[in-house]
Design a protein around this motif. Structure first.
Motif, PDB file in Angstrom:
ATOM      1  N   ASP A  73       0.829  -1.212   0.000  1.00  0.00           N
ATOM      2  CA  ASP A  73       0.000   0.000   0.000  1.00  0.00           C
ATOM      3  C   ASP A  73       0.860   1.257   0.000  1.00  0.00           C
ATOM      4  O   ASP A  73       0.539   2.254  -0.672  1.00  0.00           O
ATOM      5  N   LEU A  74       1.974   1.225   0.742  1.00  0.00           N
ATOM      6  CA  LEU A  74       2.878   2.383   0.761  1.00  0.00           C
ATOM      7  C   LEU A  74       3.510   2.601  -0.613  1.00  0.00           C
ATOM      8  O   LEU A  74       3.607   3.746  -1.091  1.00  0.00           O
ATOM      9  N   VAL A  75       3.937   1.521  -1.258  1.00  0.00           N
ATOM     10  CA  VAL A  75       4.515   1.648  -2.611  1.00  0.00           C
ATOM     11  C   VAL A  75       3.477   2.190  -3.580  1.00  0.00           C
ATOM     12  O   VAL A  75       3.781   3.019  -4.446  1.00  0.00           O
ATOM     13  N   ASP A  76       2.224   1.753  -3.445  1.00  0.00           N
ATOM     14  CA  ASP A  76       1.163   2.239  -4.321  1.00  0.00           C
ATOM     15  C   ASP A  76       0.906   3.728  -4.103  1.00  0.00           C
ATOM     16  O   ASP A  76       0.656   4.468  -5.061  1.00  0.00           O
ATOM     17  N   GLN A  77       0.969   4.176  -2.846  1.00  0.00           N
ATOM     18  CA  GLN A  77       0.778   5.599  -2.578  1.00  0.00           C
ATOM     19  C   GLN A  77       1.925   6.438  -3.122  1.00  0.00           C
ATOM     20  O   GLN A  77       1.717   7.558  -3.601  1.00  0.00           O
ATOM     21  N   VAL A  78       3.145   5.898  -3.064  1.00  0.00           N
ATOM     22  CA  VAL A  78       4.307   6.660  -3.533  1.00  0.00           C
ATOM     23  C   VAL A  78       4.348   6.698  -5.063  1.00  0.00           C
ATOM     24  O   VAL A  78       4.525   7.762  -5.674  1.00  0.00           O
ATOM     25  N   LEU A  79       4.166   5.554  -5.703  1.00  0.00           N
ATOM     26  CA  LEU A  79       4.276   5.479  -7.164  1.00  0.00           C
ATOM     27  C   LEU A  79       2.995   5.911  -7.866  1.00  0.00           C
ATOM     28  O   LEU A  79       3.048   6.569  -8.909  1.00  0.00           O
ATOM     29  N   ARG A  86      -3.512  -1.625 -13.551  1.00  0.00           N
ATOM     30  CA  ARG A  86      -4.649  -2.532 -13.764  1.00  0.00           C
ATOM     31  C   ARG A  86      -4.851  -2.816 -15.244  1.00  0.00           C
ATOM     32  O   ARG A  86      -5.118  -3.953 -15.645  1.00  0.00           O
ATOM     33  N   ARG A  87      -4.707  -1.792 -16.060  1.00  0.00           N
ATOM     34  CA  ARG A  87      -4.886  -1.983 -17.501  1.00  0.00           C
ATOM     35  C   ARG A  87      -3.768  -2.847 -18.086  1.00  0.00           C
ATOM     36  O   ARG A  87      -4.015  -3.724 -18.919  1.00  0.00           O
ATOM     37  N   ARG A  88      -2.544  -2.636 -17.629  1.00  0.00           N
ATOM     38  CA  ARG A  88      -1.438  -3.445 -18.136  1.00  0.00           C
ATOM     39  C   ARG A  88      -1.534  -4.893 -17.659  1.00  0.00           C
ATOM     40  O   ARG A  88      -1.153  -5.819 -18.384  1.00  0.00           O
ATOM     41  N   LEU A  89      -2.017  -5.109 -16.440  1.00  0.00           N
ATOM     42  CA  LEU A  89      -2.225  -6.481 -15.981  1.00  0.00           C
ATOM     43  C   LEU A  89      -3.263  -7.187 -16.843  1.00  0.00           C
ATOM     44  O   LEU A  89      -3.125  -8.371 -17.161  1.00  0.00           O
ATOM     45  N   LEU A  90      -4.314  -6.438 -17.221  1.00  0.00           N
ATOM     46  CA  LEU A  90      -5.330  -7.023 -18.090  1.00  0.00           C
ATOM     47  C   LEU A  90      -4.771  -7.327 -19.467  1.00  0.00           C
ATOM     48  O   LEU A  90      -5.045  -8.388 -20.054  1.00  0.00           O
ATOM     49  N   ARG A  91      -3.970  -6.409 -20.006  1.00  0.00           N
ATOM     50  CA  ARG A  91      -3.386  -6.628 -21.326  1.00  0.00           C
ATOM     51  C   ARG A  91      -2.336  -7.733 -21.318  1.00  0.00           C
ATOM     52  O   ARG A  91      -2.135  -8.409 -22.332  1.00  0.00           O
ATOM     53  N   ALA A  92      -1.664  -7.937 -20.168  1.00  0.00           N
ATOM     54  CA  ALA A  92      -0.680  -9.003 -20.070  1.00  0.00           C
ATOM     55  C   ALA A  92      -1.303 -10.362 -19.785  1.00  0.00           C
ATOM     56  O   ALA A  92      -0.597 -11.380 -19.804  1.00  0.00           O
ATOM     57  N   GLN A  99      -2.992  -4.870  -5.940  1.00  0.00           N
ATOM     58  CA  GLN A  99      -2.286  -5.072  -4.677  1.00  0.00           C
ATOM     59  C   GLN A  99      -1.348  -6.268  -4.743  1.00  0.00           C
ATOM     60  O   GLN A  99      -0.240  -6.236  -4.203  1.00  0.00           O
ATOM     61  N   ASP A 100      -1.764  -7.333  -5.412  1.00  0.00           N
ATOM     62  CA  ASP A 100      -0.868  -8.483  -5.601  1.00  0.00           C
ATOM     63  C   ASP A 100       0.375  -8.082  -6.389  1.00  0.00           C
ATOM     64  O   ASP A 100       1.488  -8.522  -6.074  1.00  0.00           O
ATOM     65  N   PHE A 101       0.190  -7.243  -7.388  1.00  0.00           N
ATOM     66  CA  PHE A 101       1.348  -6.776  -8.153  1.00  0.00           C
ATOM     67  C   PHE A 101       2.257  -5.910  -7.293  1.00  0.00           C
ATOM     68  O   PHE A 101       3.487  -6.008  -7.390  1.00  0.00           O
ATOM     69  N   ARG A 102       1.668  -5.059  -6.444  1.00  0.00           N
ATOM     70  CA  ARG A 102       2.488  -4.240  -5.559  1.00  0.00           C
ATOM     71  C   ARG A 102       3.264  -5.109  -4.567  1.00  0.00           C
ATOM     72  O   ARG A 102       4.407  -4.800  -4.220  1.00  0.00           O
ATOM     73  N   VAL A 103       2.654  -6.196  -4.105  1.00  0.00           N
ATOM     74  CA  VAL A 103       3.369  -7.118  -3.223  1.00  0.00           C
ATOM     75  C   VAL A 103       4.556  -7.736  -3.952  1.00  0.00           C
ATOM     76  O   VAL A 103       5.653  -7.885  -3.384  1.00  0.00           O
ATOM     77  N   GLN A 104       4.364  -8.101  -5.207  1.00  0.00           N
ATOM     78  CA  GLN A 104       5.486  -8.627  -5.989  1.00  0.00           C
ATOM     79  C   GLN A 104       6.580  -7.583  -6.143  1.00  0.00           C
ATOM     80  O   GLN A 104       7.774  -7.913  -6.088  1.00  0.00           O
ATOM     81  N   GLN A 105       6.193  -6.322  -6.333  1.00  0.00           N
ATOM     82  CA  GLN A 105       7.205  -5.268  -6.401  1.00  0.00           C
ATOM     83  C   GLN A 105       7.988  -5.163  -5.093  1.00  0.00           C
ATOM     84  O   GLN A 105       9.211  -4.981  -5.109  1.00  0.00           O
ATOM     85  N   LEU A 147      11.247  -0.959  -9.424  1.00  0.00           N
ATOM     86  CA  LEU A 147      11.078  -0.477 -10.796  1.00  0.00           C
ATOM     87  C   LEU A 147      11.300  -1.580 -11.829  1.00  0.00           C
ATOM     88  O   LEU A 147      10.666  -1.577 -12.891  1.00  0.00           O
ATOM     89  N   LEU A 148      12.183  -2.526 -11.506  1.00  0.00           N
ATOM     90  CA  LEU A 148      12.412  -3.635 -12.445  1.00  0.00           C
ATOM     91  C   LEU A 148      11.181  -4.514 -12.590  1.00  0.00           C
ATOM     92  O   LEU A 148      10.911  -5.030 -13.677  1.00  0.00           O
ATOM     93  N   ARG A 149      10.412  -4.680 -11.506  1.00  0.00           N
ATOM     94  CA  ARG A 149       9.180  -5.484 -11.629  1.00  0.00           C
ATOM     95  C   ARG A 149       8.181  -4.794 -12.543  1.00  0.00           C
ATOM     96  O   ARG A 149       7.492  -5.460 -13.342  1.00  0.00           O
ATOM     97  N   GLU A 150       8.078  -3.471 -12.459  1.00  0.00           N
ATOM     98  CA  GLU A 150       7.172  -2.756 -13.362  1.00  0.00           C
ATOM     99  C   GLU A 150       7.665  -2.819 -14.795  1.00  0.00           C
ATOM    100  O   GLU A 150       6.869  -2.948 -15.732  1.00  0.00           O
ATOM    101  N   ASN A 151       8.983  -2.737 -14.978  1.00  0.00           N
ATOM    102  CA  ASN A 151       9.538  -2.876 -16.326  1.00  0.00           C
ATOM    103  C   ASN A 151       9.283  -4.272 -16.880  1.00  0.00           C
ATOM    104  O   ASN A 151       9.020  -4.445 -18.073  1.00  0.00           O
ATOM    105  N   ARG A 152       9.338  -5.278 -16.005  1.00  0.00           N
ATOM    106  CA  ARG A 152       9.042  -6.639 -16.416  1.00  0.00           C
ATOM    107  C   ARG A 152       7.587  -6.778 -16.858  1.00  0.00           C
ATOM    108  O   ARG A 152       7.273  -7.491 -17.823  1.00  0.00           O
ATOM    109  N   LEU A 153       6.681  -6.086 -16.174  1.00  0.00           N
ATOM    110  CA  LEU A 153       5.274  -6.103 -16.578  1.00  0.00           C
ATOM    111  C   LEU A 153       5.107  -5.511 -17.969  1.00  0.00           C
ATOM    112  O   LEU A 153       4.354  -6.044 -18.799  1.00  0.00           O
TER     113      LEU A 153
END
Length: 308
Positions: A73-79, A86-92, A99-105, A147-153
């Motif tokens: 939740d803190l990472v989501d508030q900062v970034l 959500r749109r990129r998760l759907l497209r991927a 929140q699951d993606f933020r946990v992976q980050q 940031l690498l996890r988001e780049n991986r997405l």
């Protein structure tokens, strides 16, 4: 520290690592209760029925889950950018929430942090007294992991969309053949989804599932056009929806869509080749041409030097 102490520490680390690996393998071989029960709960909410807990299992995972959720939740508030994620998760095609993606980050960031901590400990053992550099390295490693996890997405989205573009002409031709053989749009869609496999077939399977739950065919394809990030897929979905709504011969529309996608792929290939042509000039101009000039003029330069 003496050699026996180092040997004892290394043996202890090896024993702990082996125990963790054995415990994890035994846990993975035993199916979880949720995996065994969810297939029989067909009226369960799909968001609750998913088995996509990205936190490691066991007691350690259960204890770490609240802290990881708060960090996510803190990472989501900062970034920010939850809508884009959500749109990129759907497209991927990933079956997870934001929140699951933020946990992976957070987990990726913790991995980088552990690597930086290990580097700092080795640096302190060697006798370096500077404490600022390891702290900055830990912070930078955590941010780099996030940031690498988001780049991986983003790379997952690109690879999946490339696969969809490659599959679309063949799927459109199969649909056209089924419709030309006398089947209706829904029956042809069902046959193609059952006979084919791939990313675009997964999207069409979702369209077929919405049609079977009572949604009109045109609305289902319009939703596919609205959620996709590819113009060719949007044109395909809009063309099928308009053909079904207005009674246009669907086989001709599908053949035209397949030809359009192939032509778009041919244009994209030509454009990429034109861009690569400039890049290919770099080794020719800066490597091959100087060597050729050197081979041409070096014997003459040596002959002039010997004549003097």
């Amino acid at each position: 520290m003496t050699s026996p102490v180092w040997g004892g520490l290394l043996g202890l680390l090896g024993a702990v690592g082996g125990w963790i690996v054995v415990a994890r393998v035994a846990e993975l071989r035993r199916p979880a209760l949720q995996i065994r029960v969810v297939p029989y709960l067909r009226d369960l909410d799909p968001d609750r029925a998913r088995s996509a807990s990205v936190v490691p299992g066991g007691r350690v995972g259960a204890l770490a889950t609240p802290a990881l959720r708060r960090a996510a939740d803190l990472v989501d508030q900062v970034l920010g950018g939850s809508v884009s994620i959500r749109r990129r998760l759907l497209r991927a095609g990933l079956n997870m929430t934001v929140q699951d993606f933020r946990v992976q980050q957070v987990l990726w960031g913790l991995s980088g942090l552990l690597a930086a901590v290990a580097w700092g400990l080795l640096r302190s053992i060697t006798g370096s007294p500077d404490p600022v550099t390891p702290v900055l390295a830990c912070v930078g490693a955590f941010v780099a992991g996030v940031l690498l996890r988001e780049n991986r997405l983003t790379s997952q989205v690109k690879s999946r969309e490339a696969a969809i573009v490659a599959e679309l002409p063949a799927v459109a031709e199969l649909l056209a053949l089924s419709v030309a053989a006398g089947e209706g749009p829904v029956a042809a869609l069902d046959r193609v989804v059952r006979r084919s496999g791939g990313e675009f077939s997964r999207d069409l399977a979702g369209v077929l599932a919405r049609i079977r739950t009572g949604e009109p065919v045109t609305d289902a394809f319009d939703r596919l056009a609205a959620t996709t990030g590819l113009p060719v897929v949007a044109r395909f979905a809009h063309g099928v929806a308009v053909a079904v709504e207005r009674g246009t011969p669907l086989a001709d529309v599908l053949h035209a869509q397949a030809a359009d996608v192939r032509e778009a792929g041919r244009r994209d290939l030509i454009e990429r080749a034109a861009r690569k042509e400039v890049v290919m000039m770099i080794p020719v101009v800066f490597l091959i041409l100087p060597v050729t000039v050197l081979f041409a003029f070096w014997p003459g330069f040596i002959g002039l030097s010997l004549s003097y």
